[in-house]
Design an enzyme around this catalytic site. Structure first.
Site, PDB file in Angstrom:
ATOM      1  N   PRO A   1     -27.305  34.513 132.973  1.00  0.00           N
ATOM      2  CA  PRO A   1     -28.244  35.599 133.247  1.00  0.00           C
ATOM      3  C   PRO A   1     -28.063  36.739 132.250  1.00  0.00           C
ATOM      4  O   PRO A   1     -26.941  37.166 131.980  1.00  0.00           O
ATOM      5  CB  PRO A   1     -27.859  36.038 134.663  1.00  0.00           C
ATOM      6  N   GLU A   2     -29.166  37.204 131.676  1.00  0.00           N
ATOM      7  CA  GLU A   2     -29.122  38.333 130.747  1.00  0.00           C
ATOM      8  C   GLU A   2     -29.705  39.550 131.453  1.00  0.00           C
ATOM      9  O   GLU A   2     -30.008  39.499 132.636  1.00  0.00           O
ATOM     10  CB  GLU A   2     -29.879  37.972 129.468  1.00  0.00           C
TER      11      GLU A   2
END
Length: 278
Positions: free
Chosen positions: A2-3
């Site tokens: 996840p960014e």
């Protein structure tokens, strides 16, 4: 992994679901998830705490509680799920927050890489991982002058430099590739060789790409879902990431995939030419 857009989307979902919830009990099923304090103290300390709000700094979620701040990093596969009542546990559930209304917040992590840390209220900014972060990718915080100054100090290739979170926070592999494509900069271009116009274009591209990705709820690659169980849609707008062999939408040249600092990297060989000093 996840960014920033995915973590921001998780934050928004959690804020809708658990703000105002009072913690009745906490159960830690995999103690290594908890950095500090030790898991039994972590469980005992959180009893009676209310979730007042949920913030984010870079890729860190920050649960603002009555007397503490819970810092959570999802790492590779971390996810939160909210259940209204007692449901069968997933085998990858490692931390459970029981609320006084019978609902639960569960932390699931296939690889067990995620981490949680409990600090006193107002102390999350002193957490070592957060202290190292650059500004958020917002126009008033991510200034051109500071960005240009940081780039001029480094001989590193631009992609790994952007990935280390010190010049601007929140960029991961997907969004670095997208921002560099938008700015027409080769991922291996030495940072200190970028010209002023290229730096201006890159700053705007970073703000634009991350902003659009937040609006789209993030990018779903394989297993990402937000806290509401919804997939993001930004994968529909990707120009280079995962597009190996597909024609560049600007020039029709096939997108190429290479390794840069051990990371799979996508770029257009015509639009993003490497310009080495003579």
């Amino acid at each position: 992994m996840p960014e920033l857009p995915e973590v921001e989307t998780v934050r928004k979902g959690l804020e809708r679901l658990v703000t105002g919830k009072k913690i009745q009990k906490v159960q830690v099923l995999w103690p290594k998830i908890i950095e500090q304090p030790e898991a039994p103290i972590f469980e005992a300390t959180l009893i009676g705490e209310t979730i007042e709000s949920i913030g984010r700094r870079g890729k860190f979620l920050i649960f603002h509680l009555t007397n503490y701040e819970l810092i959570s990093h999802l790492r590779m596969e971390g996810k939160y799920s909210f259940v209204e009542e007692n449901q069968p546990l997933d085998k990858h559930t490692h931390v459970i927050f029981f609320f006084d209304d019978g609902s639960q917040l569960r932390y699931n992590d296939v690889r067990k890489f995620g981490r949680m840390t409990l600090v006193s209220k107002g102390q999350s900014d002193t957490y070592r991982g957060i202290m190292k972060l650059g500004p958020e990718p917002l126009p008033d915080l991510f200034t051109l002058s500071a960005f240009e100054s940081g780039l001029k100090k480094s001989h590193k290739a631009i992609k790994p430099l952007l990935l280390d979170q010190r010049l601007v926070t929140g960029l991961g592999n997907i969004y670095v590739d997208e921002a560099l494509w938008e700015a027409k900069i080769h991922p291996e271009q030495p940072a200190n060789t970028l010209k002023r116009k290229e730096i201006e274009a890159l700053r705007l591209a970073i703000i634009d790409v991350l902003g659009r990705a937040v609006e789209a709820g993030g990018t779903t690659i394989r297993s990402y879902l937000n806290a509401l169980g919804e997939a993001g849609s930004f994968q529909m707008a990707l120009h280079v990431y995962g597009q190996t062999g597909q024609p560049c939408v600007r020039c029709q040249t096939p997108i190429v995939k290479i390794k840069v600092a051990q990371r799979g990297t996508h770029y257009c060989p015509k639009c993003q030419q490497l310009k080495l000093p003579k």
